[in-house]
Design a protein around this motif. Structure first.
Motif, PDB file in Angstrom:
ATOM      1  N   SER A 379    -115.408  75.564 -56.703  1.00  0.00           N
ATOM      2  CA  SER A 379    -114.556  76.749 -56.657  1.00  0.00           C
ATOM      3  C   SER A 379    -113.217  76.478 -55.986  1.00  0.00           C
ATOM      4  CB  SER A 379    -115.270  77.879 -55.897  1.00  0.00           C
ATOM      5  OG  SER A 379    -115.454  77.528 -54.540  1.00  0.00           O
ATOM      6  N   LYS A 380    -112.996  75.291 -55.469  1.00  0.00           N
ATOM      7  CA  LYS A 380    -111.770  75.022 -54.715  1.00  0.00           C
ATOM      8  C   LYS A 380    -110.503  75.187 -55.553  1.00  0.00           C
ATOM      9  CE  LYS A 380    -113.820  72.367 -50.996  1.00  0.00           C
ATOM     10  NZ  LYS A 380    -113.602  73.450 -50.016  1.00  0.00           N
ATOM     11  N   PRO A 381    -110.457  74.750 -56.817  1.00  0.00           N
ATOM     12  CA  PRO A 381    -109.246  75.030 -57.599  1.00  0.00           C
ATOM     13  C   PRO A 381    -108.964  76.522 -57.722  1.00  0.00           C
ATOM     14  CG  PRO A 381    -110.554  73.333 -58.668  1.00  0.00           C
ATOM     15  CD  PRO A 381    -111.394  73.876 -57.554  1.00  0.00           C
ATOM     16  N   ARG A 382    -110.019  77.323 -57.854  1.00  0.00           N
ATOM     17  CA  ARG A 382    -109.832  78.774 -57.931  1.00  0.00           C
ATOM     18  C   ARG A 382    -109.336  79.334 -56.603  1.00  0.00           C
ATOM     19  NH1 ARG A 382    -113.197  83.066 -56.736  1.00  0.00           N
ATOM     20  NH2 ARG A 382    -115.008  81.733 -56.380  1.00  0.00           N
ATOM     21  N   LEU A 383    -109.838  78.795 -55.493  1.00  0.00           N
ATOM     22  CA  LEU A 383    -109.405  79.271 -54.188  1.00  0.00           C
ATOM     23  C   LEU A 383    -107.945  78.938 -53.911  1.00  0.00           C
ATOM     24  CD1 LEU A 383    -112.544  78.320 -52.036  1.00  0.00           C
ATOM     25  CD2 LEU A 383    -111.982  80.526 -53.087  1.00  0.00           C
ATOM     26  N   LEU A 384    -107.422  77.909 -54.581  1.00  0.00           N
ATOM     27  CA  LEU A 384    -106.013  77.546 -54.428  1.00  0.00           C
ATOM     28  C   LEU A 384    -105.094  78.353 -55.327  1.00  0.00           C
ATOM     29  CD1 LEU A 384    -106.336  73.662 -54.177  1.00  0.00           C
ATOM     30  CD2 LEU A 384    -105.416  75.171 -52.399  1.00  0.00           C
ATOM     31  N   LEU A 385    -105.654  79.155 -56.212  1.00  0.00           N
ATOM     32  CA  LEU A 385    -104.835  79.911 -57.169  1.00  0.00           C
ATOM     33  C   LEU A 385    -103.785  80.789 -56.483  1.00  0.00           C
ATOM     34  CD1 LEU A 385    -104.712  80.224 -60.272  1.00  0.00           C
ATOM     35  CD2 LEU A 385    -106.205  82.211 -60.032  1.00  0.00           C
ATOM     36  N   PRO A 386    -104.101  81.471 -55.363  1.00  0.00           N
ATOM     37  CA  PRO A 386    -103.064  82.292 -54.725  1.00  0.00           C
ATOM     38  C   PRO A 386    -101.955  81.499 -54.037  1.00  0.00           C
ATOM     39  CG  PRO A 386    -105.277  83.057 -54.130  1.00  0.00           C
ATOM     40  CD  PRO A 386    -105.425  81.712 -54.763  1.00  0.00           C
ATOM     41  N   ALA A 387    -102.101  80.182 -53.894  1.00  0.00           N
ATOM     42  CA  ALA A 387    -101.101  79.372 -53.185  1.00  0.00           C
ATOM     43  C   ALA A 387     -99.933  79.040 -54.106  1.00  0.00           C
ATOM     44  CB  ALA A 387    -101.749  78.103 -52.636  1.00  0.00           C
ATOM     45  N   PHE A 388     -99.334  80.060 -54.686  1.00  0.00           N
ATOM     46  CA  PHE A 388     -98.291  79.843 -55.687  1.00  0.00           C
ATOM     47  C   PHE A 388     -97.041  79.152 -55.148  1.00  0.00           C
ATOM     48  CE2 PHE A 388     -97.367  83.961 -53.814  1.00  0.00           C
ATOM     49  CZ  PHE A 388     -95.992  83.939 -53.670  1.00  0.00           C
ATOM     50  N   PRO A 389     -96.693  79.252 -53.842  1.00  0.00           N
ATOM     51  CA  PRO A 389     -95.504  78.512 -53.394  1.00  0.00           C
ATOM     52  C   PRO A 389     -95.615  77.001 -53.565  1.00  0.00           C
ATOM     53  CG  PRO A 389     -96.017  80.257 -51.822  1.00  0.00           C
ATOM     54  CD  PRO A 389     -97.171  80.175 -52.776  1.00  0.00           C
ATOM     55  N   LEU A 390     -96.844  76.486 -53.729  1.00  0.00           N
ATOM     56  CA  LEU A 390     -96.977  75.057 -54.019  1.00  0.00           C
ATOM     57  C   LEU A 390     -96.283  74.683 -55.324  1.00  0.00           C
ATOM     58  CD1 LEU A 390    -100.746  74.406 -53.144  1.00  0.00           C
ATOM     59  CD2 LEU A 390     -98.757  73.545 -51.892  1.00  0.00           C
ATOM     60  N   LEU A 391     -96.120  75.660 -56.210  1.00  0.00           N
ATOM     61  CA  LEU A 391     -95.520  75.389 -57.513  1.00  0.00           C
ATOM     62  C   LEU A 391     -93.993  75.406 -57.480  1.00  0.00           C
ATOM     63  CD1 LEU A 391     -97.864  77.683 -59.639  1.00  0.00           C
ATOM     64  CD2 LEU A 391     -98.039  75.210 -59.345  1.00  0.00           C
ATOM     65  N   LEU A 392     -93.405  75.856 -56.388  1.00  0.00           N
ATOM     66  CA  LEU A 392     -91.950  76.005 -56.353  1.00  0.00           C
ATOM     67  C   LEU A 392     -91.195  74.682 -56.509  1.00  0.00           C
ATOM     68  CD1 LEU A 392     -91.408  78.819 -53.693  1.00  0.00           C
ATOM     69  CD2 LEU A 392     -91.558  78.984 -56.179  1.00  0.00           C
ATOM     70  N   PRO A 393     -91.648  73.559 -55.919  1.00  0.00           N
ATOM     71  CA  PRO A 393     -90.934  72.310 -56.187  1.00  0.00           C
ATOM     72  C   PRO A 393     -90.941  71.935 -57.670  1.00  0.00           C
ATOM     73  CG  PRO A 393     -92.283  72.073 -54.229  1.00  0.00           C
ATOM     74  CD  PRO A 393     -92.663  73.379 -54.860  1.00  0.00           C
ATOM     75  N   LEU A 394     -92.069  72.142 -58.348  1.00  0.00           N
ATOM     76  CA  LEU A 394     -92.123  71.858 -59.781  1.00  0.00           C
ATOM     77  C   LEU A 394     -91.248  72.828 -60.562  1.00  0.00           C
ATOM     78  CD1 LEU A 394     -95.971  71.221 -60.190  1.00  0.00           C
ATOM     79  CD2 LEU A 394     -94.145  69.536 -59.884  1.00  0.00           C
ATOM     80  N   ALA A 395     -91.257  74.096 -60.142  1.00  0.00           N
ATOM     81  CA  ALA A 395     -90.429  75.090 -60.822  1.00  0.00           C
ATOM     82  C   ALA A 395     -88.952  74.744 -60.687  1.00  0.00           C
ATOM     83  CB  ALA A 395     -90.708  76.481 -60.247  1.00  0.00           C
ATOM     84  N   LEU A 396     -88.571  74.291 -59.508  1.00  0.00           N
ATOM     85  CA  LEU A 396     -87.172  73.917 -59.295  1.00  0.00           C
ATOM     86  C   LEU A 396     -86.793  72.723 -60.160  1.00  0.00           C
ATOM     87  CD1 LEU A 396     -84.667  74.602 -57.636  1.00  0.00           C
ATOM     88  CD2 LEU A 396     -85.496  73.051 -55.860  1.00  0.00           C
ATOM     89  N   ALA A 397     -87.702  71.765 -60.292  1.00  0.00           N
ATOM     90  CA  ALA A 397     -87.425  70.599 -61.142  1.00  0.00           C
ATOM     91  C   ALA A 397     -87.287  71.011 -62.600  1.00  0.00           C
ATOM     92  CB  ALA A 397     -88.534  69.567 -60.979  1.00  0.00           C
ATOM     93  N   LEU A 398     -88.161  71.895 -63.071  1.00  0.00           N
ATOM     94  CA  LEU A 398     -88.064  72.361 -64.455  1.00  0.00           C
ATOM     95  C   LEU A 398     -86.796  73.174 -64.681  1.00  0.00           C
ATOM     96  CD1 LEU A 398     -91.743  73.439 -65.256  1.00  0.00           C
ATOM     97  CD2 LEU A 398     -90.475  71.540 -66.274  1.00  0.00           C
ATOM     98  N   ALA A 399     -86.416  73.958 -63.684  1.00  0.00           N
ATOM     99  CA  ALA A 399     -85.213  74.775 -63.822  1.00  0.00           C
ATOM    100  C   ALA A 399     -83.966  73.920 -63.941  1.00  0.00           C
ATOM    101  CB  ALA A 399     -85.097  75.712 -62.621  1.00  0.00           C
ATOM    102  N   ARG A 400     -83.996  72.734 -63.333  1.00  0.00           N
ATOM    103  CA  ARG A 400     -82.829  71.850 -63.382  1.00  0.00           C
ATOM    104  C   ARG A 400     -82.811  70.986 -64.639  1.00  0.00           C
ATOM    105  NH1 ARG A 400     -83.314  69.942 -57.029  1.00  0.00           N
ATOM    106  NH2 ARG A 400     -82.214  71.736 -56.121  1.00  0.00           N
ATOM    107  N   ALA A 401     -83.949  70.916 -65.344  1.00  0.00           N
ATOM    108  CA  ALA A 401     -84.024  70.116 -66.566  1.00  0.00           C
ATOM    109  C   ALA A 401     -83.424  70.896 -67.732  1.00  0.00           C
ATOM    110  CB  ALA A 401     -85.472  69.750 -66.864  1.00  0.00           C
ATOM    111  N   ARG A 402     -83.239  70.213 -68.844  1.00  0.00           N
ATOM    112  CA  ARG A 402     -82.735  70.885 -70.036  1.00  0.00           C
ATOM    113  C   ARG A 402     -83.760  71.900 -70.534  1.00  0.00           C
ATOM    114  NH1 ARG A 402     -79.869  66.072 -73.689  1.00  0.00           N
ATOM    115  NH2 ARG A 402     -78.252  65.529 -72.153  1.00  0.00           N
ATOM    116  N   MET A 403     -83.236  72.993 -71.096  1.00  0.00           N
ATOM    117  CA  MET A 403     -84.100  74.080 -71.543  1.00  0.00           C
ATOM    118  C   MET A 403     -85.153  73.596 -72.529  1.00  0.00           C
ATOM    119  SD  MET A 403     -84.576  77.465 -71.353  1.00  0.00           S
ATOM    120  CE  MET A 403     -82.997  78.207 -70.922  1.00  0.00           C
ATOM    121  N   ARG A 404     -84.761  72.768 -73.494  1.00  0.00           N
ATOM    122  CA  ARG A 404     -85.700  72.301 -74.504  1.00  0.00           C
ATOM    123  C   ARG A 404     -86.806  71.463 -73.884  1.00  0.00           C
ATOM    124  NH1 ARG A 404     -83.251  69.480 -79.751  1.00  0.00           N
ATOM    125  NH2 ARG A 404     -82.407  71.614 -79.884  1.00  0.00           N
ATOM    126  N   ARG A 405     -86.448  70.625 -72.922  1.00  0.00           N
ATOM    127  CA  ARG A 405     -87.460  69.779 -72.286  1.00  0.00           C
ATOM    128  C   ARG A 405     -88.435  70.638 -71.478  1.00  0.00           C
ATOM    129  NH1 ARG A 405     -85.347  64.709 -68.983  1.00  0.00           N
ATOM    130  NH2 ARG A 405     -84.768  64.186 -71.142  1.00  0.00           N
TER     131      ARG A 405
END
Length: 431
Positions: A379-405
């Motif tokens: 159940s540990k992956p499910r328990l980590l589901l609310p830890a959404f700020p962990l995704l912010l570094p990836l979100a920032l990287a995607l935001a800086r990439a080209r839209m198509r990529r």
């Protein structure tokens, strides 16, 4: 960083329009996941709706809604599974839906989960948009949607409800709305034990704000202003690099960022938010202790009956080490190590990118409770589901990439997540 100064808050309609692309993308990803689940379940002659609403924890929540607390199952090994382990907000909402509509308790849980997942997506967007901008906000929502265990967001579980309350409470902290933050933290504390993470974020940020106010109230008498410095302090960049705009007119819960004078009203709202924040968690835990007759720590005994506890990750470490006793299992052990290392790396990256203090505190507590608990390891992956700020570094990287990529990456991951979710729920699945 303690507080982020606020930009002028948009109207509710304007905020919804700004979040519309993120919410539309979230709905599309979740619809794809549900479609894959229904097709996979039909091929196996199973009911996808039953998998979503009437298995595992969903059944326990329905029993609480229908019968109240006091139900328990005694296992042959002596373990006692009591429904007191499940916090009450979701069952209360299930009971409310059943009382005002022809829907069953299980239907109510599914409806609450769907609506809560949308609210959670909006809250995640609001937080990421505030810190890094709109495009990063959209990417953060889509990353949360395409998580391998994202199908849980559509189940009659409490993860979506909790994430919605946590995200909006954190947004309220970031924008200095202390009473709102404390109230939402209270409800988060009535939803899951990890509500402590939201309480910690409110308290630590508030205490840091008091400390900052004390420093700014006692300026260095030897320091003199630079006569050549004509810059407006409101033009100083925030952590996201966005200039600070003038604050909104004062109201009953006016934002109180660092640009606002720490007047009595600001301090009072901050204290009130701190008082409200722990009432949900503390109230339920103390009630369980009184109900069981075991005192303030009675809830820990209830959790022990489920073999849940906090051992600093020792049991999880032994579980991973046991995987290396045979070759096929060793591959799973390697995967677990990579997964844990990835989580730690994302958190450290967030620290290096100077995420705001409330996000770091919240994520740190959620992650520690998930990884260092001796609960069911699947159940540990499910328990980590609310830890959404962990995704912010990836979100920032995607935001800086080209839209198509970015679109290609998210599209491929969305399909993989939908297939995995359908496979997972038709197999071992949660808890």
């Amino acid at each position: 960083m303690t507080d982020l100064a606020t930009r002028v808050a948009p109207t509710r309609a304007g905020a919804l329009r700004r979040a519309a692309p993120a919410l539309a993308g979230y709905v599309a990803v979740r619809a794809l996941g549900l479609l894959a689940l229904f097709l996979w379940s039909a091929a196996r002659d199973k009911s996808a709706y039953t998998l979503l609403t009437a298995r595992w924890d969903a059944l326990w929540y329905v029993r609480v809604a229908e019968l109240g607390y006091g139900y328990e199952v005694r296992l042959a090994n002596g373990d006692v599974h009591s429904n007191l382990a499940f916090f009450p907000l979701l069952p209360w909402l299930e009971r409310l839906v059943a009382a005002v509509s022809p829907l069953s308790y299980a239907d109510g849980g599914f409806l609450v989960s769907l609506l809560s997942s949308l609210a959670a997506a909006w809250g995640i967007f609001a937080v990421a948009d505030h810190v890094y901008g709109r495009r990063a906000g959209v990417c953060a929502v889509l990353l949360w949607a395409v998580l391998p265990v994202g199908i849980v967001q559509s189940m009659a579980y409490s993860e979506s409800l909790f994430t919605a309350l946590a995200a909006w409470s954190l947004y309220a902290v970031l924008t200095g709305r202390w009473v709102t933050a404390g109230t939402l933290a209270l409800f988060a504390g009535l939803t899951r034990p990890v509500g402590l993470a939201v309480v910690a974020a409110v308290w630590v940020t508030a205490l840091a704000s008091f400390a900052r106010d004390r420093r700014t109230a006692a300026p260095d008498p030897q320091a003199a202003p630079d006569p050549q410095d004509t810059s407006d302090p409101q033009d100083a960049p925030t952590a996201s690099g966005t200039p600070i705009a003038p604050e909104a007119p004062p109201g009953p819960d006016t934002p109180s960022g660092p640009g606002a004078p720490p007047g009595p009203g600001t301090r009072f709202r901050r204290i009130l938010g701190m008082v409200l924040a722990p009432l949900g968690t503390a109230g339920y835990v103390l009630w369980v202790g009184h109900h069981t007759g075991k005192g303030p720590l009675g809830y820990l005994d209830v959790q022990a009956g489920w073999r849940n506890g906090f051992d600093g990750g020792w049991a999880f470490a032994r579980f991973v080490a046991d995987k290396f006793t045979s070759f096929p299992a060793a591959l799973a052990g390697v995967g677990l190590i990579i997964g844990v290392a990835s989580v730690v790396w994302l958190y450290v990256t967030g620290v290096r990118q100077r995420q705001p203090l409330p996000l770091l505190v919240y994520t740190g507590v959620v992650t520690a409770l998930a990884l260092c608990a001796s609960s069911y390891f699947g159940s540990k992956p499910r328990l980590l589901l609310p830890a959404f700020p962990l995704l912010l570094p990836l979100a920032l990287a995607l935001a800086r990439a080209r839209m198509r990529r970015s679109a290609t990456v998210l599209g491929v991951v969305a399909v993989a997540s939908a297939v995995y979710g359908a496979f997972w729920l038709n197999g071992s699945g949660p808890p």
